[in-house]
Design an enzyme around this catalytic site. Structure first.
Site, PDB file in Angstrom:
ATOM      1  N   GLN A 194       0.955  -1.304   0.050  1.00 41.37           N
ATOM      2  CA  GLN A 194       0.008  -0.207   0.065  1.00 41.37           C
ATOM      3  C   GLN A 194       0.734   1.304   0.036  1.00 41.37           C
ATOM      4  OE1 GLN A 194      -3.579   1.453   2.911  1.00 41.37           O
ATOM      5  NE2 GLN A 194      -1.519   1.657   3.615  1.00 41.37           N
ATOM      6  N   ALA A 215       7.710  -5.231   4.776  1.00 40.97           N
ATOM      7  CA  ALA A 215       7.809  -5.822   6.061  1.00 40.97           C
ATOM      8  C   ALA A 215       6.656  -7.088   6.104  1.00 40.97           C
ATOM      9  CB  ALA A 215       7.389  -5.053   7.299  1.00 40.97           C
ATOM     10  N   SER A 260       6.078   1.659  13.842  1.00 40.61           N
ATOM     11  CA  SER A 260       4.759   1.657  13.939  1.00 40.61           C
ATOM     12  C   SER A 260       4.229   1.927  15.363  1.00 40.61           C
ATOM     13  CB  SER A 260       4.353   0.158  13.590  1.00 40.61           C
ATOM     14  OG  SER A 260       3.091  -0.366  14.024  1.00 40.61           O
ATOM     15  N   GLU A 307       1.797   0.170  16.703  1.00 47.51           N
ATOM     16  CA  GLU A 307       1.795  -1.167  17.298  1.00 47.51           C
ATOM     17  C   GLU A 307       2.934  -1.087  18.482  1.00 47.51           C
ATOM     18  OE1 GLU A 307      -1.436  -2.321  16.261  1.00 47.51           O
ATOM     19  OE2 GLU A 307      -0.359  -3.961  17.201  1.00 47.51           O
ATOM     20  N   TYR A 327       5.186  -9.061  15.695  1.00 44.27           N
ATOM     21  CA  TYR A 327       5.287  -7.825  14.756  1.00 44.27           C
ATOM     22  C   TYR A 327       5.972  -6.949  15.568  1.00 44.27           C
ATOM     23  CZ  TYR A 327       3.802  -3.915  11.752  1.00 44.27           C
ATOM     24  OH  TYR A 327       3.851  -2.858  11.369  1.00 44.27           O
ATOM     25  N   LYS A 348       9.278  -4.693  15.301  1.00 49.67           N
ATOM     26  CA  LYS A 348       9.202  -3.335  14.541  1.00 49.67           C
ATOM     27  C   LYS A 348      10.029  -2.373  15.697  1.00 49.67           C
ATOM     28  CE  LYS A 348       7.143  -2.660  10.767  1.00 49.67           C
ATOM     29  NZ  LYS A 348       7.868  -2.083   9.708  1.00 49.67           N
TER      30      LYS A 348
HETATM   31  P1  NAP Z   1       1.928  -3.818   3.061  1.00 48.09           P
HETATM   32  O1  NAP Z   1       0.780  -3.531   2.064  1.00 48.09           O
HETATM   33  O2  NAP Z   1       1.699  -5.159   3.840  1.00 48.09           O
HETATM   34  O3  NAP Z   1       3.234  -3.956   1.889  1.00 48.09           O
HETATM   35  C1  NAP Z   1       4.625  -4.620   2.645  1.00 48.09           C
HETATM   36  C2  NAP Z   1       5.379  -4.710   1.721  1.00 48.09           C
HETATM   37  O4  NAP Z   1       6.536  -5.626   1.968  1.00 48.09           O
HETATM   38  C3  NAP Z   1       4.959  -5.274   0.145  1.00 48.09           C
HETATM   39  O5  NAP Z   1       5.500  -5.008  -0.927  1.00 48.09           O
HETATM   40  C4  NAP Z   1       5.671  -6.886   0.412  1.00 48.09           C
HETATM   41  O6  NAP Z   1       6.162  -7.348  -0.798  1.00 48.09           O
HETATM   42  C5  NAP Z   1       6.840  -6.483   0.902  1.00 48.09           C
HETATM   43  N1  NAP Z   1       7.748  -7.792   1.711  1.00 48.09           N
HETATM   44  C6  NAP Z   1       7.175  -8.508   2.645  1.00 48.09           C
HETATM   45  N2  NAP Z   1       8.233  -9.477   2.639  1.00 48.09           N
HETATM   46  C7  NAP Z   1       9.409  -9.285   2.178  1.00 48.09           C
HETATM   47  C8  NAP Z   1      10.565  -9.469   2.056  1.00 48.09           C
HETATM   48  N3  NAP Z   1      11.005 -10.643   2.689  1.00 48.09           N
HETATM   49  N4  NAP Z   1      11.463  -8.826   1.131  1.00 48.09           N
HETATM   50  C9  NAP Z   1      10.985  -7.866   0.514  1.00 48.09           C
HETATM   51  N5  NAP Z   1       9.934  -7.053   0.520  1.00 48.09           N
HETATM   52  C10 NAP Z   1       8.833  -7.976   1.197  1.00 48.09           C
HETATM   53  O7  NAP Z   1       2.359  -2.761   4.244  1.00 48.09           O
HETATM   54  P2  NAP Z   1       1.784  -1.243   4.115  1.00 48.09           P
HETATM   55  O8  NAP Z   1       0.777  -0.932   4.755  1.00 48.09           O
HETATM   56  O9  NAP Z   1       2.272  -0.637   2.837  1.00 48.09           O
HETATM   57  O10 NAP Z   1       3.065  -0.747   5.130  1.00 48.09           O
HETATM   58  C11 NAP Z   1       4.253  -0.402   4.789  1.00 48.09           C
HETATM   59  C12 NAP Z   1       5.054  -0.414   5.894  1.00 48.09           C
HETATM   60  O11 NAP Z   1       4.755   0.399   7.169  1.00 48.09           O
HETATM   61  C13 NAP Z   1       5.470  -1.731   6.537  1.00 48.09           C
HETATM   62  O12 NAP Z   1       6.649  -1.960   7.091  1.00 48.09           O
HETATM   63  C14 NAP Z   1       4.421  -1.685   7.779  1.00 48.09           C
HETATM   64  O13 NAP Z   1       4.676  -2.711   8.596  1.00 48.09           O
HETATM   65  C15 NAP Z   1       4.785  -0.255   8.256  1.00 48.09           C
HETATM   66  N6  NAP Z   1       3.538   0.410   8.877  1.00 48.09           N
HETATM   67  C16 NAP Z   1       2.242   0.401   8.339  1.00 48.09           C
HETATM   68  C17 NAP Z   1       1.327   1.141   8.957  1.00 48.09           C
HETATM   69  C18 NAP Z   1      -0.103   1.233   8.102  1.00 48.09           C
HETATM   70  O14 NAP Z   1      -1.105   1.205   8.731  1.00 48.09           O
HETATM   71  N7  NAP Z   1      -0.320   0.509   7.031  1.00 48.09           N
HETATM   72  C19 NAP Z   1       1.204   1.790  10.104  1.00 48.09           C
HETATM   73  C20 NAP Z   1       2.730   1.673  10.694  1.00 48.09           C
HETATM   74  C21 NAP Z   1       3.738   0.902  10.099  1.00 48.09           C
HETATM   75  P3  NAP Z   1       4.998  -8.305  -1.567  1.00 48.09           P
HETATM   76  O15 NAP Z   1       3.969  -7.638  -2.158  1.00 48.09           O
HETATM   77  O16 NAP Z   1       5.877  -9.228  -2.357  1.00 48.09           O
HETATM   78  O17 NAP Z   1       4.141  -9.325  -0.380  1.00 48.09           O
HETATM   79  O1  G4F Z   2      -6.511  -3.670  10.917  1.00 49.25           O
HETATM   80  P1  G4F Z   2      -5.881  -4.506  11.720  1.00 49.25           P
HETATM   81  O2  G4F Z   2      -5.427  -5.653  11.412  1.00 49.25           O
HETATM   82  O3  G4F Z   2      -4.362  -3.590  11.936  1.00 49.25           O
HETATM   83  P2  G4F Z   2      -3.266  -3.455  13.170  1.00 49.25           P
HETATM   84  O4  G4F Z   2      -3.283  -4.913  13.857  1.00 49.25           O
HETATM   85  O5  G4F Z   2      -3.732  -2.294  14.211  1.00 49.25           O
HETATM   86  O6  G4F Z   2      -1.908  -3.228  12.355  1.00 49.25           O
HETATM   87  C1  G4F Z   2      -1.974  -2.148  11.480  1.00 49.25           C
HETATM   88  O7  G4F Z   2      -1.773  -1.140  11.789  1.00 49.25           O
HETATM   89  C2  G4F Z   2      -0.449  -1.015  12.451  1.00 49.25           C
HETATM   90  C3  G4F Z   2      -0.122   0.371  13.230  1.00 49.25           C
HETATM   91  O8  G4F Z   2      -0.648   0.576  14.205  1.00 49.25           O
HETATM   92  C4  G4F Z   2       0.687  -1.266  11.426  1.00 49.25           C
HETATM   93  F1  G4F Z   2       2.082  -1.392  12.025  1.00 49.25           F
HETATM   94  C5  G4F Z   2       0.620  -2.891  11.075  1.00 49.25           C
HETATM   95  O9  G4F Z   2       1.546  -3.155   9.843  1.00 49.25           O
HETATM   96  C6  G4F Z   2      -0.814  -2.899  10.390  1.00 49.25           C
HETATM   97  O10 G4F Z   2      -0.788  -2.046   9.246  1.00 49.25           O
HETATM   98  O11 G4F Z   2      -6.569  -4.353  13.148  1.00 49.25           O
HETATM   99  C7  G4F Z   2      -7.133  -3.176  13.679  1.00 49.25           C
HETATM  100  C8  G4F Z   2      -7.922  -3.828  14.958  1.00 49.25           C
HETATM  101  C9  G4F Z   2      -7.377  -4.786  15.820  1.00 49.25           C
HETATM  102  O12 G4F Z   2      -7.487  -4.336  17.179  1.00 49.25           O
HETATM  103  C10 G4F Z   2      -8.088  -5.774  15.752  1.00 49.25           C
HETATM  104  O13 G4F Z   2      -8.390  -6.804  16.694  1.00 49.25           O
HETATM  105  O14 G4F Z   2      -9.185  -4.378  14.455  1.00 49.25           O
HETATM  106  C11 G4F Z   2      -9.377  -5.422  15.310  1.00 49.25           C
HETATM  107  N1  G4F Z   2     -10.316  -6.537  14.436  1.00 49.25           N
HETATM  108  C12 G4F Z   2     -11.404  -6.729  14.777  1.00 49.25           C
HETATM  109  N2  G4F Z   2     -12.017  -7.659  13.886  1.00 49.25           N
HETATM  110  C13 G4F Z   2      -9.894  -6.970  13.292  1.00 49.25           C
HETATM  111  C14 G4F Z   2     -10.961  -7.708  13.159  1.00 49.25           C
HETATM  112  N3  G4F Z   2      -8.568  -7.098  12.710  1.00 49.25           N
HETATM  113  C15 G4F Z   2      -8.517  -7.784  11.455  1.00 49.25           C
HETATM  114  N4  G4F Z   2      -7.513  -7.758  10.981  1.00 49.25           N
HETATM  115  N5  G4F Z   2      -9.547  -8.589  11.130  1.00 49.25           N
HETATM  116  C16 G4F Z   2     -10.736  -8.636  11.820  1.00 49.25           C
HETATM  117  O15 G4F Z   2     -11.803  -9.264  11.517  1.00 49.25           O
END
Ligand code: NAP
Ligand code: G4F
Length: 332
Positions: free
Chosen positions: A17, A85, A128, A130, A152, A156
């Site tokens: 994303q 990640a 994150s 988290e 996770y 992080k």
């Molecule tokens: P995402 O959609 O899950 O994308 C993760 C990316 O990492 C994908 O391109 C995936 O490739 C790649 N990847 C996974 N394993 C790998 C490996 N072994 N070697 C190389 N690439 C690999 O995550 P996102 O939501 O864009 O988040 C981006 C970053 O921000 C992540 O590090 C996440 O933990 C962190 N983060 C996200 C949020 C959030 O709310 N979105 C908040 C805080 C931090 P594939 O497409 O091949 O699977």
């Molecule tokens: O959408 P989630 O899976 O995101 P979560 O666990 O907050 O993690 C995401 O945000 C982090 C930043 O704080 C990133 F670092 C991480 O990589 C990721 O992008 O869950 C959000 C909340 C949780 O409390 C979960 O228990 O939603 C609750 N939930 C309730 N029902 C659910 C569901 N989550 C998921 N995935 N699926 C359910 O059915």
């Protein structure tokens, strides 16, 4: 930007994303963008299909340091954004070692490759919210102590501190954005927001009847991914490397998200949502709420998309996708 001044950025996780939105932003700014993709039997480039021919792709994996040494030596990047990640919290409970290797040690591999090949580059680490886990203060800010609640989040925290360690040990421009949850129509389908909006669209169109969810009371500080990649870029344009909290300063429950999403298409969520303990986590993060004042004051960063608009945008995008219109559209 002139050709001579054109900067090169390497993005790990470009197929994810955030990587896809960051690539959009950097291309708009005139960067040469090199995206790192891992080798898969079937290419997974749906989110960057619109960038074909505009970004260069290089094969690399966070499990393999030599791929990064080679990529950095070849492209001599000015900026490196480490977004790759294993990012799904439930998977980290099932695969804690893999998550530690990729999400934790993977950061050290990228930093070490950078130290050896391009130590003057600028490095961004995707930390994150988290990491705050069982929060010790609310709202959470840069100084709030971490209490991670999943493999996770533990991984992080390692990535966060190894980034700080490289900054302090080698005087490298290495910083972390502690980003709170951010979403978009390009969000992975298993994360709760997208799981909800996809189900709402399917139920509205008669393609599904129910939606099974876990904990509806969990609260998150949800923003829009397009806004958050702007903060990442700003963090690498400062005089000195520093860590920043990035969030909206608002918190909402999963239940509120559900109510709004179903309500947006005129459905009563109570008739469709089933709470299923299968989606509960071994340890939950109950409440996340950011204090983004440092990012606002120092970076001039403020989010543009609010909670209600984010929910509606995601529902609309899923309805459009399922009715055959534009599959993915820009979130911001
Ligand atoms: P995402 O959609 O899950 O994308 C993760 C990316 O990492 C994908 O391109 C995936 O490739 C790649 N990847 C996974 N394993 C790998 C490996 N072994 N070697 C190389 N690439 C690999 O995550 P996102 O939501 O864009 O988040 C981006 C970053 O921000 C992540 O590090 C996440 O933990 C962190 N983060 C996200 C949020 C959030 O709310 N979105 C908040 C805080 C931090 P594939 O497409 O091949 O699977
Ligand atoms: O959408 P989630 O899976 O995101 P979560 O666990 O907050 O993690 C995401 O945000 C982090 C930043 O704080 C990133 F670092 C991480 O990589 C990721 O992008 O869950 C959000 C909340 C949780 O409390 C979960 O228990 O939603 C609750 N939930 C309730 N029902 C659910 C569901 N989550 C998921 N995935 N699926 C359910 O059915």
């Amino acid at each position: 930007m002139t050709q001579a001044a054109r900067k090169t950025a390497v993005i790990t996780g470009i197929t994810g994303q955030d990587g896809s939105y960051l690539a959009d932003l950097l291309l708009e700014q005139g960067y040469k963008v090199v995206g790192v993709v891992r080798r898969l039997s079937t290419p997974n480039t749906e989110r960057i299909a619109h960038l074909e021919g505009k970004v260069e792709l290089a094969q690399g994996d966070l499990l393999d340091q030599s791929s990064f040494t080679e990529i950095f030596a070849k492209h001599k990047p000015d900026e490196i954004y480490n977004l790759a990640a294993q990012s799904f919290v439930p998977t980290s409970f099932g695969q804690p070692l893999l998550t530690g290797e990729v999400t934790g040690l993977g950061v050290a591999r990228v930093l070490e490759a950078m130290r050896l090949t391009c130590p003057k580059a600028r490095f961004y680490q995707a930390s994150s919210s988290e990491m705050y886990g069982k929060v010790v203060e609310t709202p959470q800010r840069e100084t709030t102590r971490f209490h991670p609640r999943s493999p996770y989040a533990v991984a992080k925290a390692y990535g966060h501190y190894i980034t700080l360690n490289y900054r302090e040990s080698y005087d490298m421009y290495a910083c972390s954005g502690i980003l709170f949850n951010h979403e978009s129509p390009r969000r992975g389908i298993e994360f709760v927001t997208r799981k909800i909006t996809d189900a709402v669209a399917k139920i509205k169109l008669g393609l599904a009847k129910e939606l099974r969810l876990g904990n509806l009371e969990a609260r998150r500080d949800w923003g829009c991914a397009g806004d958050y990649v702007r903060a990442m870029w700003l963090m690498l344009q400062q005089d000195e490397a520093e860590d920043f909290v990035v969030g909206t300063g608002e918190t909402h429950s999963v239940r509120e998200f559900v109510e709004l999403a179903f309500g947006h298409v005129g459905l009563d969520w109570k008739r469709h949502v089933i709470v299923d303990p299968a989606f509960y986590r071994p340890a939950e993060v109950d409440l996340l709420l950011s204090d983004p004042s440092h990012a606002k004051n120092k970076l001039g960063w403020v989010p543009e998309v609010g909670f209600e608009n984010l929910v509606k945008m995601m529902v609309d995008a899923d309805v459009e996708r399922l009715t055959g219109k534009s599959p993915i559209r820009r979130a911001a």
